[in-house]
Design a protein around this motif. Sequence first.
Motif, mmCIF file in Angstrom:
data_model
loop_
_atom_site.group_PDB
_atom_site.id
_atom_site.type_symbol
_atom_site.label_atom_id
_atom_site.label_comp_id
_atom_site.label_asym_id
_atom_site.label_seq_id
_atom_site.Cartn_x
_atom_site.Cartn_y
_atom_site.Cartn_z
ATOM 1 N N LYS A 59 14.931 -27.731 11.688
ATOM 2 C CA LYS A 59 14.666 -27.002 12.923
ATOM 3 C C LYS A 59 15.879 -27.073 13.824
ATOM 4 O O LYS A 59 16.656 -27.997 13.705
ATOM 5 C CB LYS A 59 13.448 -27.570 13.652
ATOM 6 C CG LYS A 59 13.307 -29.070 13.776
ATOM 7 C CD LYS A 59 14.501 -29.841 14.276
ATOM 8 C CE LYS A 59 14.803 -29.824 15.733
ATOM 9 N NZ LYS A 59 15.975 -30.686 16.061
ATOM 10 N N VAL A 113 15.108 -22.921 13.257
ATOM 11 C CA VAL A 113 15.503 -22.161 12.082
ATOM 12 C C VAL A 113 16.697 -21.245 12.311
ATOM 13 O O VAL A 113 17.328 -20.807 11.363
ATOM 14 C CB VAL A 113 14.316 -21.356 11.497
ATOM 15 C CG1 VAL A 113 13.235 -22.302 11.002
ATOM 16 C CG2 VAL A 113 13.764 -20.366 12.517
ATOM 17 N N LEU A 171 16.310 -14.588 17.198
ATOM 18 C CA LEU A 171 15.214 -14.082 16.373
ATOM 19 C C LEU A 171 15.703 -13.052 15.367
ATOM 20 O O LEU A 171 15.131 -12.935 14.284
ATOM 21 C CB LEU A 171 14.112 -13.499 17.245
ATOM 22 C CG LEU A 171 13.073 -14.517 17.696
ATOM 23 C CD1 LEU A 171 11.863 -13.807 18.259
ATOM 24 C CD2 LEU A 171 12.631 -15.404 16.549
ATOM 25 N N ALA A 208 16.807 -15.013 12.481
ATOM 26 C CA ALA A 208 15.652 -15.636 11.834
ATOM 27 C C ALA A 208 14.849 -14.601 11.050
ATOM 28 O O ALA A 208 14.392 -14.872 9.931
ATOM 29 C CB ALA A 208 14.761 -16.302 12.880
ATOM 30 N N CYS A 209 14.645 -13.437 11.633
ATOM 31 C CA CYS A 209 13.838 -12.417 10.961
ATOM 32 C C CYS A 209 14.524 -11.911 9.691
ATOM 33 O O CYS A 209 13.866 -11.621 8.688
ATOM 34 C CB CYS A 209 13.532 -11.256 11.914
ATOM 35 S SG CYS A 209 12.345 -11.750 13.187
ATOM 36 N N ALA A 249 13.911 -14.540 7.177
ATOM 37 C CA ALA A 249 12.491 -14.497 6.791
ATOM 38 C C ALA A 249 12.246 -13.386 5.777
ATOM 39 O O ALA A 249 11.541 -13.577 4.784
ATOM 40 C CB ALA A 249 11.617 -14.290 8.022
ATOM 41 N N TYR A 269 8.795 -20.984 6.537
ATOM 42 C CA TYR A 269 9.780 -20.338 7.389
ATOM 43 C C TYR A 269 9.151 -19.462 8.467
ATOM 44 O O TYR A 269 9.555 -19.500 9.630
ATOM 45 C CB TYR A 269 10.776 -19.525 6.546
ATOM 46 C CG TYR A 269 12.011 -19.189 7.325
ATOM 47 C CD1 TYR A 269 12.155 -17.950 7.956
ATOM 48 C CD2 TYR A 269 13.028 -20.137 7.502
ATOM 49 C CE1 TYR A 269 13.283 -17.663 8.717
ATOM 50 C CE2 TYR A 269 14.151 -19.856 8.257
ATOM 51 C CZ TYR A 269 14.274 -18.622 8.866
ATOM 52 O OH TYR A 269 15.379 -18.346 9.640
ATOM 53 N N GLN A 270 8.164 -18.657 8.081
ATOM 54 C CA GLN A 270 7.505 -17.763 9.046
ATOM 55 C C GLN A 270 6.965 -18.550 10.225
ATOM 56 O O GLN A 270 7.028 -18.125 11.374
ATOM 57 C CB GLN A 270 6.339 -17.012 8.381
ATOM 58 C CG GLN A 270 6.739 -16.085 7.264
ATOM 59 C CD GLN A 270 7.372 -14.799 7.773
ATOM 60 O OE1 GLN A 270 7.598 -14.622 8.982
ATOM 61 N NE2 GLN A 270 7.666 -13.893 6.857
ATOM 62 N N VAL A 329 9.683 -19.645 12.504
ATOM 63 C CA VAL A 329 10.175 -18.542 13.333
ATOM 64 C C VAL A 329 9.328 -18.416 14.602
ATOM 65 O O VAL A 329 9.839 -18.146 15.688
ATOM 66 C CB VAL A 329 10.163 -17.212 12.555
ATOM 67 C CG1 VAL A 329 10.577 -16.060 13.465
ATOM 68 C CG2 VAL A 329 11.108 -17.281 11.366
ATOM 69 N N LYS A 330 8.018 -18.633 14.453
ATOM 70 C CA LYS A 330 7.139 -18.512 15.624
ATOM 71 C C LYS A 330 7.430 -19.588 16.659
ATOM 72 O O LYS A 330 7.375 -19.337 17.870
ATOM 73 C CB LYS A 330 5.677 -18.566 15.192
ATOM 74 C CG LYS A 330 5.243 -17.338 14.404
ATOM 75 C CD LYS A 330 3.738 -17.340 14.208
ATOM 76 C CE LYS A 330 3.363 -16.614 12.940
ATOM 77 N NZ LYS A 330 1.967 -16.850 12.556
ATOM 78 N N LEU A 388 10.385 -21.020 17.024
ATOM 79 C CA LEU A 388 11.666 -20.601 17.599
ATOM 80 C C LEU A 388 11.435 -19.556 18.694
ATOM 81 O O LEU A 388 12.018 -19.624 19.775
ATOM 82 C CB LEU A 388 12.573 -20.009 16.520
ATOM 83 C CG LEU A 388 13.886 -19.404 17.043
ATOM 84 C CD1 LEU A 388 14.800 -20.481 17.625
ATOM 85 C CD2 LEU A 388 14.613 -18.624 15.952
ATOM 86 N N CYS A 429 12.402 -7.395 15.489
ATOM 87 C CA CYS A 429 12.067 -7.689 14.095
ATOM 88 C C CYS A 429 11.132 -6.611 13.588
ATOM 89 O O CYS A 429 10.149 -6.283 14.238
ATOM 90 C CB CYS A 429 11.346 -9.033 13.996
ATOM 91 S SG CYS A 429 12.390 -10.412 14.487
#
Lengths: 325, 327
Positions: free
Chosen positions: B93, B95, B99, B102-103, B106, B294-295, B298-299, B301, B326
């Motif tokens: 962490k 990630v 975003l 990250a997306c 993902a 991972y998903q 992301v939330k 984050l 995203c």
Amino acid sequence: MLRVGFAGCGGANQAHARNLSEMEGIRLAAFQDVEEERAESVARQFGGRAYSDGSAMLAAENLDALFVALPPAAHGIELEAARKGIHLFIEKPVALSMKLACEIAAALEQAGVVCSVGYHFRYLAASQRAREILADRSVGMALGYCIWGLPGHPLWWRQKALSGGQAVEQTTHIFDLARWLVGEIKEVYALHATRALQTLPGFDVWDVGTVGLRFENGAIGSIHSGCLVEHGFRVGLDLFCKDFVLILEANRLCVSEPGRKEELTFGNDPKLDEERVFIEAVKSGNREGILSPYWEGVKTLAVTLAANRSAEEGRPVKIEEMFCA
Amino acid sequence: MLKVGFVGCGWANQVHMGNLSKMEGVSLVAFHDLDHKKAIALAQQYGGQAFSGDAASMLATASLDALYVAVPPSAHGIEARAALQGTHLFIEKPVALSLEAACEIAKAADKAGVVTSVGYHFRYLAATRKAREILADRRVGMALGYWMGGMPQVGWWRQKALSGGQAVEQTTHIFDLARWLVGEIEEVSAFHAARALQGVPDFDIWDVGSVGLKFENGAVGTIHSTCLLEQGYRVGLDVFCKDFILSLNGNGLSLSQPGKKKELTFSNDPYFDEDRAFIDAIKSGRREGVLSDYQDGVKTLAATLAANRSAEAGRPVRIAEMFAFCS
């Protein structure tokens, strides 16, 4: 002989009456409550006259001072009392609207009477010591707590139109302490919710609340309220500076720094002290001992009403906004 | 033999290396760090190979089954390439630092179908598991979280462009716990300030922060951060329900009700357990043991980046707003 009257005969004023009855030169002359029986019962206890109507009491009695302890929505007698030159001890919160609070402030100013607001946390020796300690420190963050159960108050406490909710009626002490120890609050953002007590008859306030704060001096913080834990959690204020933590809880102060931890406990009765200081001011004209004059009460009210507005409207609210007409 | 590589040879990945070296059928084969000397030292210790050049070239050369990524938040990115190669991913962490990044990762991980695990090890504490069980049939009123301590001494931590600040880099654990134990966060409102450390060289983050939370399920809360306290103070989460208070502190759980108070202490090693769960998921194909994929990371984050945005813009920010970029 100082002639003292009481507007409101609930727990708060009964406590004041008890303390005053042990002081020299004070006559507990008159007791008023919308519930006549209660006024009569308390009057009997202390040897005064009972009234169900405040104006009637003020007209009939020649009072030097009046203790006002009413549900927040019921303030107003202060205007008449001030006009009559009666000194005032007013329990928190000073009103339920900024309009009335400002009106009362103006009346007090015009009358020149002594006024003290019951923010007794300021009178705790621990609070005063904290203030000394913080005098040459810069506070980074302040975290306040007023989380416990539903007070044994009558129904008005749980009705927004009468009490204003927990932040206005009760956590106000912690908001006031934060103002007194850290500085004026500039802006609040509040989140309120009703998560457990909505089924109680008449309950339309919230049972959890968290209010983010930004102070004028740049410090930040939050003050948390809750009335859903019957067994209590805590009432206190924690202040964080660089490598320095100050925890204030009732009359106890804990200070911690790297390698040093100190706990100081004090034993004064803050309610007795605030009453003494008020009576002294009335007798001598010397008001210096009063730590919470009326305008302080108005400023603390403004913060808590701003929190309500913020929670209802879902936006940050600047305190100065509360002072606009 | 599962072949594992490491991007980042700092403290976090060293913990994972130590754990993995105790596991059967796992081989620590490839090490990369911007400070090549670190990679060499660890490669020597664990009998693998240190790669100079960039991490991408390590991926191209070493034939890895899994990759552990533990880098400053701004340095994420290798994950997408690794996923495309079918390499399973353990990512520390936070990630990423944005975003968008990250997306992208993902999507790549999703498409490749690789196992992903994010290092939110607090979820693996036995005390947390117990807390989750207990809260499963209670209605939370309010949650108050804390990461209050000193400032990590690595230079990048105090630079916003590299770390994202305390909420993103560190208090993220508590935001993640709040999501895990209370529910998804709908909106945040943050106050940040630099009150004492602004004079420290390169310091451009904040040293105190208070983030108000509105949960989707109606609960409210605040998560408090500070790095002003060299002596340490508190890392934990308090949850308030009707006549019930749950307090999580490390691997200890305190429960209080009217007339009853219980203290429970646990002693599992959450880092070992999360590494174990990741390796088992790769070997068996069954991913239930992985508590944060991972998903999910992301939330968490998103909530912390929303806090940054809220503090900067001076307004509440809905988490959904953060996902605008995203698809």
